[in-house]
Scaffold this motif. Sequence first.
Motif, PDB file in Angstrom:
ATOM      1  N   ARG A  63       0.844  -1.200   0.000  1.00  0.00           N
ATOM      2  CA  ARG A  63       0.000   0.000   0.000  1.00  0.00           C
ATOM      3  C   ARG A  63       0.873   1.242   0.000  1.00  0.00           C
ATOM      4  O   ARG A  63       2.011   1.221   0.489  1.00  0.00           O
ATOM      5  CB  ARG A  63      -0.926   0.016   1.221  1.00  0.00           C
ATOM      6  CG  ARG A  63      -1.887  -1.155   1.278  1.00  0.00           C
ATOM      7  CD  ARG A  63      -2.825  -1.044   2.476  1.00  0.00           C
ATOM      8  NE  ARG A  63      -2.094  -0.931   3.741  1.00  0.00           N
ATOM      9  CZ  ARG A  63      -1.584  -1.950   4.403  1.00  0.00           C
ATOM     10  NH1 ARG A  63      -1.681  -3.186   3.923  1.00  0.00           N
ATOM     11  NH2 ARG A  63      -0.963  -1.758   5.545  1.00  0.00           N
ATOM     12  N   LEU A  64       0.310   2.328  -0.516  1.00  0.00           N
ATOM     13  CA  LEU A  64       1.035   3.593  -0.590  1.00  0.00           C
ATOM     14  C   LEU A  64       0.664   4.501   0.581  1.00  0.00           C
ATOM     15  O   LEU A  64      -0.502   4.536   1.008  1.00  0.00           O
ATOM     16  CB  LEU A  64       0.697   4.332  -1.885  1.00  0.00           C
ATOM     17  CG  LEU A  64       1.164   3.708  -3.199  1.00  0.00           C
ATOM     18  CD1 LEU A  64       0.587   4.494  -4.369  1.00  0.00           C
ATOM     19  CD2 LEU A  64       2.690   3.677  -3.277  1.00  0.00           C
ATOM     20  N   ARG A 104       1.302  12.462  -7.301  1.00  0.00           N
ATOM     21  CA  ARG A 104       2.456  11.564  -7.322  1.00  0.00           C
ATOM     22  C   ARG A 104       2.079  10.135  -7.735  1.00  0.00           C
ATOM     23  O   ARG A 104       2.948   9.361  -8.122  1.00  0.00           O
ATOM     24  CB  ARG A 104       3.126  11.539  -5.939  1.00  0.00           C
ATOM     25  CG  ARG A 104       3.905  12.808  -5.595  1.00  0.00           C
ATOM     26  CD  ARG A 104       4.440  12.758  -4.173  1.00  0.00           C
ATOM     27  NE  ARG A 104       5.370  13.838  -3.914  1.00  0.00           N
ATOM     28  CZ  ARG A 104       5.011  15.077  -3.567  1.00  0.00           C
ATOM     29  NH1 ARG A 104       3.722  15.364  -3.431  1.00  0.00           N
ATOM     30  NH2 ARG A 104       5.920  16.012  -3.360  1.00  0.00           N
ATOM     31  N   TYR A 105       0.788   9.796  -7.641  1.00  0.00           N
ATOM     32  CA  TYR A 105       0.396   8.424  -7.958  1.00  0.00           C
ATOM     33  C   TYR A 105       0.716   8.078  -9.405  1.00  0.00           C
ATOM     34  O   TYR A 105       1.311   7.033  -9.693  1.00  0.00           O
ATOM     35  CB  TYR A 105      -1.098   8.218  -7.692  1.00  0.00           C
ATOM     36  CG  TYR A 105      -1.556   6.818  -8.024  1.00  0.00           C
ATOM     37  CD1 TYR A 105      -1.313   5.770  -7.147  1.00  0.00           C
ATOM     38  CD2 TYR A 105      -2.199   6.537  -9.225  1.00  0.00           C
ATOM     39  CE1 TYR A 105      -1.700   4.469  -7.452  1.00  0.00           C
ATOM     40  CE2 TYR A 105      -2.591   5.237  -9.542  1.00  0.00           C
ATOM     41  CZ  TYR A 105      -2.340   4.222  -8.649  1.00  0.00           C
ATOM     42  OH  TYR A 105      -2.720   2.936  -8.962  1.00  0.00           O
ATOM     43  N   THR A 106       0.325   8.961 -10.327  1.00  0.00           N
ATOM     44  CA  THR A 106       0.574   8.689 -11.741  1.00  0.00           C
ATOM     45  C   THR A 106       2.060   8.680 -12.050  1.00  0.00           C
ATOM     46  O   THR A 106       2.544   7.865 -12.845  1.00  0.00           O
ATOM     47  CB  THR A 106      -0.128   9.740 -12.620  1.00  0.00           C
ATOM     48  OG1 THR A 106      -1.522   9.739 -12.317  1.00  0.00           O
ATOM     49  CG2 THR A 106       0.065   9.452 -14.100  1.00  0.00           C
ATOM     50  N   GLU A 127      -0.402   8.052   2.168  1.00  0.00           N
ATOM     51  CA  GLU A 127      -1.424   8.967   1.640  1.00  0.00           C
ATOM     52  C   GLU A 127      -0.844  10.001   0.690  1.00  0.00           C
ATOM     53  O   GLU A 127      -1.460  10.358  -0.320  1.00  0.00           O
ATOM     54  CB  GLU A 127      -2.136   9.670   2.814  1.00  0.00           C
ATOM     55  CG  GLU A 127      -3.488  10.251   2.457  1.00  0.00           C
ATOM     56  CD  GLU A 127      -4.494   9.195   2.022  1.00  0.00           C
ATOM     57  OE1 GLU A 127      -5.307   9.517   1.133  1.00  0.00           O
ATOM     58  OE2 GLU A 127      -4.442   8.068   2.553  1.00  0.00           O
ATOM     59  N   LEU A 146       1.370   9.828  -1.456  1.00  0.00           N
ATOM     60  CA  LEU A 146       1.703   9.307  -2.786  1.00  0.00           C
ATOM     61  C   LEU A 146       0.459   8.952  -3.599  1.00  0.00           C
ATOM     62  O   LEU A 146       0.563   8.354  -4.671  1.00  0.00           O
ATOM     63  CB  LEU A 146       2.605   8.081  -2.662  1.00  0.00           C
ATOM     64  CG  LEU A 146       3.926   8.279  -1.927  1.00  0.00           C
ATOM     65  CD1 LEU A 146       4.772   7.019  -2.003  1.00  0.00           C
ATOM     66  CD2 LEU A 146       4.701   9.466  -2.476  1.00  0.00           C
ATOM     67  N   LYS A 147      -0.714   9.352  -3.095  1.00  0.00           N
ATOM     68  CA  LYS A 147      -1.959   9.035  -3.797  1.00  0.00           C
ATOM     69  C   LYS A 147      -2.501  10.225  -4.598  1.00  0.00           C
ATOM     70  O   LYS A 147      -3.504  10.080  -5.292  1.00  0.00           O
ATOM     71  CB  LYS A 147      -3.013   8.569  -2.799  1.00  0.00           C
ATOM     72  CG  LYS A 147      -2.657   7.270  -2.095  1.00  0.00           C
ATOM     73  CD  LYS A 147      -3.708   6.873  -1.083  1.00  0.00           C
ATOM     74  CE  LYS A 147      -3.321   5.594  -0.357  1.00  0.00           C
ATOM     75  NZ  LYS A 147      -4.317   5.204   0.677  1.00  0.00           N
ATOM     76  N   GLY A 182       3.690   6.568  -7.885  1.00  0.00           N
ATOM     77  CA  GLY A 182       2.968   5.686  -6.969  1.00  0.00           C
ATOM     78  C   GLY A 182       2.602   4.351  -7.576  1.00  0.00           C
ATOM     79  O   GLY A 182       2.867   3.280  -6.998  1.00  0.00           O
ATOM     80  N   GLU A 183       1.991   4.399  -8.747  1.00  0.00           N
ATOM     81  CA  GLU A 183       1.580   3.167  -9.415  1.00  0.00           C
ATOM     82  C   GLU A 183       2.783   2.285  -9.723  1.00  0.00           C
ATOM     83  O   GLU A 183       2.750   1.065  -9.527  1.00  0.00           O
ATOM     84  CB  GLU A 183       0.831   3.528 -10.699  1.00  0.00           C
ATOM     85  CG  GLU A 183       0.125   2.372 -11.368  1.00  0.00           C
ATOM     86  CD  GLU A 183      -0.715   2.824 -12.545  1.00  0.00           C
ATOM     87  OE1 GLU A 183      -1.612   2.076 -12.946  1.00  0.00           O
ATOM     88  OE2 GLU A 183      -0.463   3.937 -13.062  1.00  0.00           O
TER      89      GLU A 183
END
Length: 378
Positions: free
Chosen positions: A352-353, A361-363, A355, A357-358, A366-367
């Motif tokens: 899990r990431l 930053r996720y794209t 918070e 990194l959601k 994070g992913e």
Amino acid sequence: MLIPTEPIWIERADQLAELCVGWRQQGAIAVDTEFMRTDTFYPIAGLLQIGDGKGCYLIDPLAIADWQPLRELLLDGKVIKVLHSCSEDLEVFQRWLDLVPSPLFDTQIGAAFANLGFGLGYANLVKTLLGIEIPKDETRSDWLQRPLSQSQLKYAALDVAHMLVVYGKLLQILKTSQRLEWVKSDCADLVEQARAPDHFDDAYQKVGFAWKLRPQELAVLRQLCIWRETQARQRDIPRNRLIKEPSLWDIARKKPRDLQQLQQIADIPQRTLRNDGETLLAITKSQLESEPSTWPERLDPPLAQSEGPLLKALKQFVRDKADAELIPAEVLIRKKEYEAIVRSGMKGGDYRLPERLKGWRYTLIGEGLLQVAQDCKL
């Protein structure tokens, strides 16, 4: 372009009110503070500097009583407040005016996303973008003395004289690289974090080697840390002047029953032993007698050597992304966030990431971090 650098001293409320009317018509103003925090928990505001591109105004917190016009300016959503490395400035405003300036733009964050360097100091940023040297010889001045010296006045004025020009150049770079929204998001996070209420319940988790303590000992440490945080604020003294973290850890481990045993704990100030010794013993006793169901769980130890390959793979992935984007890796992820990802999958579940990194930053990372973690697990 000729940038005005002469300090303009403001010590009357009517002067400040008139200036605030004009500043609220601008899109942005440069803001800085000078403060003292030698013997206190909270910073004491010694000077407020505002630059508007036409002058460098030094506003005296010790002389003016009516701050409402300034409060309205600092909270005006149409005026960007431009600061550099602003975390301590935000503390000053919270203590002094009970507010967090918003919206704000931190030029240190902007410089990092502009690939000018991570954690870049203001003087170096001005030199990099404008080729201008700024002296830093008054950094440790007494900002509560009056009158301030000419050297102090000049130093304070220069801290805001060039900031709006720097801000403009950073905007150009960030718009071209399409990173301005990233900076705005991180600056908004700073405001949100500064506005968040204080919670001391998890302060014990930050104490060095707390992971070595058993649950009952952690219960003692938790309550001692809450007491220290609360009392340091109430008495307005530095935490370590009250008692240092290693001493709290030692109390939790050794569980002293009387003042004689408490005196054997290293580095407890005599004043604290005299004034608060019985309180420390009472806190310890109450937690030792508390229900086990109320004790904290044991804290995670440092990551095992076996987690090294995953940690290395995660860091390499971020470095590669940062190099491709021409930005420092440090602006994308923090050290503790790598560790959080590793720990999230240690008990057999999915990784899990954290918070932070959601968001955007996720794209970007994070992913990919989740994929790297899953691949290493196979």
